[in-house]
Design a protein around this motif. Structure first.
Motif, mmCIF file in Angstrom:
data_model
loop_
_atom_site.group_PDB
_atom_site.id
_atom_site.type_symbol
_atom_site.label_atom_id
_atom_site.label_comp_id
_atom_site.label_asym_id
_atom_site.label_seq_id
_atom_site.Cartn_x
_atom_site.Cartn_y
_atom_site.Cartn_z
ATOM 1 N N UNK A 216 1.064 -1.165 0.442
ATOM 2 C CA UNK A 216 -0.322 -0.006 0.147
ATOM 3 C C UNK A 216 0.514 1.081 -0.100
ATOM 4 N N UNK A 217 -0.184 2.530 -0.094
ATOM 5 C CA UNK A 217 0.625 4.085 0.099
ATOM 6 C C UNK A 217 2.097 4.148 -0.871
ATOM 7 N N UNK A 218 1.667 3.428 -2.351
ATOM 8 C CA UNK A 218 2.437 3.499 -3.707
ATOM 9 C C UNK A 218 2.351 5.119 -3.671
ATOM 10 N N UNK A 219 3.832 6.131 -4.426
ATOM 11 C CA UNK A 219 3.427 7.237 -4.485
ATOM 12 C C UNK A 219 4.238 7.029 -5.795
ATOM 13 N N UNK A 220 3.270 7.711 -7.231
ATOM 14 C CA UNK A 220 4.960 7.729 -8.370
ATOM 15 C C UNK A 220 4.949 9.176 -8.235
ATOM 16 N N UNK A 221 5.830 9.333 -9.177
ATOM 17 C CA UNK A 221 6.023 10.784 -9.529
ATOM 18 C C UNK A 221 5.234 10.686 -11.447
ATOM 19 N N UNK A 222 3.855 11.415 -10.580
ATOM 20 C CA UNK A 222 3.106 11.571 -11.746
ATOM 21 C C UNK A 222 3.519 12.561 -13.087
ATOM 22 N N UNK A 223 3.675 12.830 -14.091
ATOM 23 C CA UNK A 223 4.453 13.581 -14.732
ATOM 24 C C UNK A 223 3.597 13.935 -16.520
ATOM 25 N N UNK A 224 3.661 14.663 -16.859
ATOM 26 C CA UNK A 224 2.988 14.280 -18.380
ATOM 27 C C UNK A 224 4.080 15.359 -19.173
ATOM 28 N N UNK A 225 3.794 15.642 -20.371
ATOM 29 C CA UNK A 225 4.691 15.679 -21.531
ATOM 30 C C UNK A 225 4.014 17.129 -22.320
ATOM 31 N N UNK A 226 4.861 17.567 -22.108
ATOM 32 C CA UNK A 226 5.066 18.644 -23.689
ATOM 33 C C UNK A 226 5.953 19.064 -24.287
ATOM 34 N N UNK A 227 5.547 18.449 -26.349
ATOM 35 C CA UNK A 227 6.040 18.780 -26.671
ATOM 36 C C UNK A 227 6.002 19.782 -27.438
ATOM 37 N N UNK A 228 7.412 20.541 -27.902
ATOM 38 C CA UNK A 228 8.264 21.134 -28.776
ATOM 39 C C UNK A 228 8.241 20.884 -30.130
ATOM 40 N N UNK A 229 7.957 21.327 -31.567
ATOM 41 C CA UNK A 229 7.920 21.090 -32.515
ATOM 42 C C UNK A 229 9.246 22.786 -32.595
ATOM 43 N N UNK A 230 10.551 21.432 -34.076
ATOM 44 C CA UNK A 230 11.567 22.871 -34.108
ATOM 45 C C UNK A 230 11.143 23.108 -35.006
ATOM 46 N N UNK A 231 12.028 24.557 -35.667
ATOM 47 C CA UNK A 231 11.604 25.630 -36.904
ATOM 48 C C UNK A 231 12.352 24.063 -38.156
#
Length: 596
Positions: free
Chosen positions: A317-332
Motif C-alpha cells: 500500500x501507500x505507493x507513490x509514483x512521480x506523476x508527470x506529463x509531456x509537452x512536445x515542442x516542434x522545432x523550426x
C-alpha cells in the motif's frame, strides 16, 4: 570477461548444494551494493538469485544513448504494466537483468533535497538519516570523473566510488537556450550544478557515464559493484531464477526466514541461508514476494490461495509514483534534435565517432533539468486553495496527518523544488509510448524535429498500490499508481503550463521553434492530462509499514519476523524522490554497521 573470473556465475546444482550465510533476492541496484559489501568478508558465503541475465558485455546496455532500444523488451525489462483509475494501461519499465533498472534508465544523476533527508531523521528520531550524516555515503559511492572536478563540486561529490558520474559532452543548440530562459524566468541568480542539497536551479545534471575506465559506457550497479568483484570465491550468482517466496521456520516463537523458494528452468527449488535472507527485488516485485510468502492483508492473501503467516495490511500500500506529463515542442525547419538520427546518413558518423573516441551523441544521455517551487508558479490565493485541498479524503488511500503536513510544508516552501522539468532533445510519442516504452522516444510523423519537456510533481498526495492477484509467481502484480486521484495533482500540474508557455515565447527559444507552434494552444489540458499522464519511474512505496516504524533496527521484529532484511529504500513511504543511487548509500550504511 576472462574465463577465470566467471566463477561467481554457477549452475543450479552448485547453487542449491551450497551452504550460504546470506541469500540476496534480486541482483539489482540495491542488491549488488549489498553483494559487494558482504562478500568483502571471506567468512561469508553469499548467494544471489536474479531473475534476469548478466549483460555486462551488451552494447545496448553499455552504450548510453541506446537505452531506448531496450525499453519494454523482455530480454531486459519485466514488461510490467499498470491500470490507471481511468482504465488506461501504462508500461512501467523495470530492469530484469543484473544491475536492475540502473541498467536501463536514462542515467540522470540527481539526489533528494536535504530537507527530505532531515525529515526522515526527525521521523525516525535518528540523526543517522539526516543530510549531514548521509552525504558521506553519497560521496563514498561516487566516482566523479577527473575532467569534471571543480572545487565546488568536490565539496559534496566523491571521486573514489563505484558509480562514475560525468557531465554531458554533447548538447543540441536549444538546450542551453532552454536552461538560460528557464533560469531567467525563475529569477535564479546564476547557472551551475546544485551542490548544497537543494534543487534551486536549471542545469545540466551529471550522468552516470564512465569516461575513464570503460570510456563512454553506462556506469551502473553491475559495472560498479559486480564487475570489480567478479572473481570472488565466496560469491555465487544464479541468473534466470525467479523467486516465488521466502521460506520461514515457524517452529519458533518468531517466524524466522531461513531460505528461499524459487523456479529455474521450470523446476521449483529451495535454498537455505544460515544467517539472513535479504529481499531486494524492487518497488513492484518486493511486495509481490512478501505476499506470496504469506505477509500481507489476510483477506487478500486467502482470496489468492495463500496461507497468511503475518497479517499486515500495509504491504504493497501507500505507493507513490512521480506523476508527470509531456509537452512536445516542434522545432523550426532544419533545426536539429536527436530525432534527426532516424536518418541513416547521420547515424553513421555518430557511430564512427563513438567507436573511435567513446564520445559524441551516443555517449551523452539527456541532462538538462530544473526545479521550481509551487509558490513560484501560483499566486498566494491559488496556493492557499491548493494547500486547503490536501486533506481531501475521497481517494483510494487517505493520507496520515504526518503525510499531509509534509506535503503542505513542501508546497509552501519557496526553496523546495516541488516540480521537476526534464528536457529531452527528442520527440516523445505519448499515444503509443505510454503503453509500450520502446515507442516512447520516437520521431514525429512531421518533417520537423522536436524536443520534449517532462514535468513531474515531486510531492503528489495520490497513493496507489501493488498486490498479487493469484498464487502464481510468474504472474505480474496488479499495479495501480492512482495517477491524478487527488485533486492537488491536477492543480499543480496545470500551473506549470503557463511557465512553459513563457519559455516558448522567449526570443532565444522562440527563434528555434516552428513559427506555427504554440504552447498556449495546449494550456487547456484537463482532458489531455487525464488521458496521458505518465511516470518518470522514480517510485516510493510502503513495503511494510508507515512513517514511524523503527527502520533503524532493520530487523522486522515490529511485525513478527526475524532474520529478514528489506534493502529497498523505496519502503520509506514518505520519500517522494528516491533515486536508485540512494539505495546504494543506505545499503552501505546498513552493512557497515553489521560488519563491525
Amino acid at each position: 570477461m576472462d574465463s577465470d573470473k566467471e566463477s561467481v556465475f554457477c549452475s543450479i546444482e552448485e547453487f542449491i548444494t551450497s551452504s550460504f550465510d546470506f541469500i540476496i533476492i534480486g541482483g539489482g541496484t540495491a542488491g549488488l551494493a549489498i553483494v559487494a559489501r558482504l562478500s568483502e568478508d571471506d567468512r561469508f558465503l553469499v548467494g544471489v538469485l536474479e531473475a534476469g541475465e548478466t549483460r555486462l558485455d551488451d552494447p545496448f546496455v553499455n552504450v548510453p544513448n541506446l537505452f531506448p532500444q531496450i525499453q519494454f523488451k523482455p530480454e531486459y525489462d519485466w514488461m510490467l504494466k499498470s491500470l490507471h483509475a481511468n482504465n488506461l494501461e501504462f508500461a512501467l519499465p523495470r530492469g530484469k537483468l543484473l544491475g536492475g533498472t540502473s541498467a536501463i534508465n536514462y542515467m540522470q544523476y540527481s539526489r533528494p533535497i536535504h530537507a527530505d533527508f532531515d525529515e526522515w531523521a526527525r521521523c525516525v528520531d535518528s540523526e543517522e538519516w539526516s543530510w549531514a550524516k548521509m552525504l558521506p555515503f553519497f560521496q563514498k559511492s561516487e566516482y566523479l570523473e577527473a575532467d569534471d572536478h571543480s572545487e565546488s563540486l568536490l565539496t559534496t561529490h566523491g571521486t573514489g566510488g563505484a558509480i562514475h558520474t560525468s557531465t554531458t559532452r554533447s548538447q543540441i543548440p536549444l538546450e542551453n537556450a532552454f536552461l538560460d530562459t528557464c533560469r531567467e524566468l525563475a529569477t535564479y541568480p546564476q547557472g551551475g550544478y546544485p551542490i548544497d542539497g537543494t534543487h534551486d536551479d536549471f542545469f545540466a545534471c551529471l550522468s552516470t557515464v564512465d569516461r575513464s575506465e570503460r570510456n563512454g559506457t553506462r556506469s551502473y550497479a553491475a559495472s560498479g559493484y559486480l564487475l570489480p568483484n567478479i572473481g570472488r570465491q565466496n560469491l555465487k550468482i544464479l541468473t534466470k531464477a525467479n523467486v516465488e517466496s521466502i521460506k520461514f521456520n515457524t517452529n519458533t516463537d518468531i517466524p524466522t526466514a531461513d531460505g528461499v523458494h524459487f523456479w529455474c528452468s521450470g523446476t521449483r527449488y529451495t535454498v537455505t541461508a544460515k544467517q539472513e535472507v535479504i529481499l531486494s527485488a524492487g518497488t513492484h516485485k518486493t511486495p509481490q514476494i512478501l505476499e506470496l510468502s504469506g505477509i500481507g492483508d489476510a483477506d487478500r492473501l486467502q482470496k489468492c490461495g495463500i496461507t497468511y503467516l503475518v497479517p499486515n495490511r500495509s504491504v504493497g500500500e501507500d505507493m507513490q509514483d512521480h506523476m508527470a506529463f509531456v509537452t512536445t515542442f516542434e522545432l523550426a525547419p532544419g533545426a536539429f534534435s536527436v530525432d534527426a538520427f532516424a536518418e541513416p546518413d547521420l547515424v553513421k558518423p555518430a557511430t564512427e565517432e563513438y567507436q573511435r573516441t567513446g564520445g559524441g551523441p551516443l555517449a551523452s544521455p539527456p541532462s538538462a533539468m530544473g526545479f521550481l517551487s509551487c509558490p513560484s508558479l501560483v499566486s498566494p490565493q491559488e496556493l492557499d486553495t491548493i494547500v486547503s485541498a490536501i486533506g481531501f479524503s475521497d481517494t483510494k488511500q487517505s493520507l496520515t496527518t504526518f503525510q499531509q503536513q509534509r506535503i503542505i510544508n513542501r508546497l509552501k516552501d519557496s526553496m523546495a523544488g516541488a516540480i521537476q522539468f526534464l528536457f529531452l532533445p527528442c520527440h516523445i510519442d505519448t499515444d503509443e509510448g505510454l503503453r509500450d516504452q520502446s515507442k516512447f522516444i520516437h520521431p514525429a510523423p512531421s518533417r520537423n524535429n522536436h524536443v520534449s519537456v517532462i514535468t513531474a510533481f515531486q510531492y503528489s498526495p495520490s497513493r496507489g498500490s501493488v498486490h498479487i492477484t493469484n498464487s502464481d509467481p510468474e504472474a505480474p502484480p496488479a499495479i495501480d499508481p492512482a495517477f491524478l486521484s487527488h485533486p492537488v495533482d491536477m492543480a499543480v500540474m496545470r500551473s506549470t503550463m503557463h511557465f512553459l508557455n513563457k519559455v516558448s515565447l522567449s526570443p532565444a527559444v522562440q527563434a528555434q521553434l516552428n513559427p506555427e507552434f504554440s504552447v498556449a494552444a495546449k494550456l487547456d489540458l484537463v482532458i489531455d492530462m487525464r488521458r496521458k499522464p505518465t511516470s518518470v519511474t522514480m517510485l516510493a512505496v510502503s513495503i511494510i509499514q508507515s512513517a514511524r516504524r523503527q527502520w533503524g533496527l532493520w530487523w522486522t521484529r515490529s511485525f513478527g519476523l526475524k532474520a529478514y532484511v528489506d534493502s529497498d529504500v523505496s519502503m520509506q513511504a514518505f520519500s517522494p524522490y528516491t533515486l536508485a543511487v540512494t539505495q546504494w548509500q543506505l545499503c552501505m550504511r546498513l552493512l557497515r554497521k553489521r560488519q563491525r
